[in-house]
Design a protein around this motif. Structure first.
Motif, short mmCIF file in Angstrom:
data_model
loop_
_atom_site.label_atom_id
_atom_site.label_comp_id
_atom_site.label_asym_id
_atom_site.label_seq_id
_atom_site.Cartn_x
_atom_site.Cartn_y
_atom_site.Cartn_z
N PRO A 27 0.82 -1.22 0.00
CA PRO A 27 0.00 0.00 0.00
C PRO A 27 0.85 1.27 0.00
N ALA A 28 0.46 2.24 -0.82
CA ALA A 28 1.10 3.56 -0.75
C ALA A 28 0.55 4.27 0.49
N VAL A 29 1.43 4.90 1.26
CA VAL A 29 0.99 5.56 2.49
C VAL A 29 1.27 7.07 2.48
N ASP A 35 8.47 11.89 -4.21
CA ASP A 35 8.52 10.46 -3.89
C ASP A 35 7.16 9.89 -3.50
N VAL A 36 7.06 8.57 -3.64
CA VAL A 36 5.94 7.80 -3.10
C VAL A 36 6.51 6.84 -2.06
N LEU A 37 5.89 6.82 -0.87
CA LEU A 37 6.34 5.94 0.20
C LEU A 37 5.30 4.84 0.41
N THR A 38 5.79 3.61 0.67
CA THR A 38 4.87 2.48 0.87
C THR A 38 4.89 2.02 2.32
N ALA A 39 3.92 1.18 2.64
CA ALA A 39 3.79 0.66 4.00
C ALA A 39 4.99 -0.19 4.41
N ASP A 40 5.69 -0.73 3.43
CA ASP A 40 6.88 -1.55 3.71
C ASP A 40 8.14 -0.72 3.90
N GLY A 41 7.99 0.61 3.85
CA GLY A 41 9.14 1.47 4.05
C GLY A 41 9.93 1.75 2.79
N LEU A 42 9.42 1.34 1.63
CA LEU A 42 10.11 1.60 0.37
C LEU A 42 9.80 3.02 -0.10
N VAL A 43 10.77 3.61 -0.78
CA VAL A 43 10.61 4.97 -1.31
C VAL A 43 10.87 4.94 -2.81
N PHE A 44 9.93 5.44 -3.60
CA PHE A 44 10.06 5.47 -5.05
C PHE A 44 10.01 6.92 -5.54
N GLY A 45 11.10 7.37 -6.13
CA GLY A 45 11.11 8.70 -6.73
C GLY A 45 10.33 8.69 -8.03
N TYR A 46 9.76 9.83 -8.37
CA TYR A 46 9.00 9.88 -9.63
C TYR A 46 9.23 11.20 -10.35
N ASP A 47 9.22 11.10 -11.69
CA ASP A 47 9.15 12.30 -12.53
C ASP A 47 7.69 12.57 -12.88
N TYR A 48 6.95 11.48 -13.11
CA TYR A 48 5.51 11.57 -13.36
C TYR A 48 4.81 10.53 -12.50
#
Length: 313
Positions: A27-29, A35-48
């Motif tokens: 889940p995105a939190v 960035d987008v952060l998830t419930a598992d602590g992952l971080v995803f940078g985004y341009d779009y």
């Protein structure tokens, strides 16, 4: 649920067609400007960024778990003599219709907390669906709610808000799910939600005030029916616009999205359906040819580059 083998073709792992990408199930939190952060602590940078979270629905995560769930529900239907469907929207109507056609000996009851079935379409379509249900001996109770806890003691007798009692060996909850937008209230997009929890978008399907964040599907505030084929139209527009922006194209050349006429097809068993078009509403086997036989599964598989008829290994 009525024919579990159908799920073998219709439940598709994203990685089957998404060859050049990565699928993360978490889940995105939170969303920041970068960035987008998830419930598992992952971080995803985004341009779009595209937000397509639709409605909340508690479903198994893996394909095998989903197939097992459908099989379990099927066994529940098969072993029951009487079945209660709670909710008279498209899901409830389609489920009741399939059970009525495949298991005509079973007693099926729909209870809907509204004045008519299929409230998202017009009166004519709703009336045709009700007439079809009556022809298949499906009992329809309107303007009432069901107290599901009334049968929690194993009595198999449910009470309604109108004081009626319904005997059913099992029930299926087919009421509307809430929008999956509550999580956005703690993000940079909190001020982009309208009073109903929908993301406000412009004509390019960008979240208003954002240059690189798009929203598609049920979560948008576009004034139209919320349906799968419309979400795919949203996706097509958003895709074109992201490609244009990524290549440095002129923003003035971005594709716009305009809601089309209200069209809906509700499957009624294996052969019939009720269809609402802009200038007419029809029911029976002719509109059934459009949807009921395959429920658009072959078309959806083909659009993703998969064999329309192949059962996944």
């Amino acid at each position: 649920m009525v024919e579990p083998s159908f799920a073998e073709r219709s439940v598709i792992n994203h990685k089957k067609y998404l060859q050049n990408g990565r699928v993360v199930t978490s889940p995105a939190v939170n969303i920041t400007d970068t960035d987008v952060l998830t419930a598992d602590g992952l971080v995803f940078g985004y341009d779009y960024l595209v937000i397509a979270t639709g409605h909340n629905d508690v479903l198994p995560k893996t394909r095998q778990e989903k197939l097992s769930q459908y099989q379990t529900e099927h066994e529940k239907i098969k072993s029951s003599e009487s079945i209660l469907i709670v909710g008279g929207g498209p899901s409830g109507v389609e489920l009741a219709a399939e059970i009525a056609v495949d298991f005509p000996e079973k007693k099926v009851t729909i209870v809907h907390n509204g004045p008519r079935l299929l409230e998202f379409v017009g009166q004519k379509a709703a009336d045709k669906a009700l007439d079809w249900m009556k022809s298949k001996r499906v009992e329809v109770i309107l303007n009432q709610r069901v107290d599901l806890s009334s049968a929690s003691d194993g009595s198999k007798t449910y009470r309604t808000s109108g004081g009626e009692t319904i005997h059913a060996d099992c029930h299926f909850l087919c009421t509307g799910k809430p929008l999956s937008s509550e999580w956005l209230k703690g993000t940079v997009l909190k001020d982009n939600l309208d009073g109903k929890g929908r993301l406000m978008v412009d004509e390019y399907l960008r979240v208003k005030g954002r240059k690189n964040v798009f929203a598609i599907g049920d979560i948008t505030d576009v004034p139209e029916m919320k349906q799968g084929y419309i979400a795919e139209k949203h996706a097509s527009v958003a895709t074109k616009n992201i490609k244009l922006l990524m290549s440095g194209g002129n923003e003035k050349k971005m594709s716009t999205y305009k809601p089309g006429p209200d069209i809906a097809i509700i499957s009624l068993g294996r052969k019939d359906s009720v269809a609402q078009f802009p200038f007419m509403t029809v029911s029976g086997c002719i509109p059934g040819l459009i949807k009921s036989k395959d429920l658009f599964v072959g078309k959806t598989r083909k659009a993703r580059g998969l064999d329309p008829n192949l059962v996944e290994p």
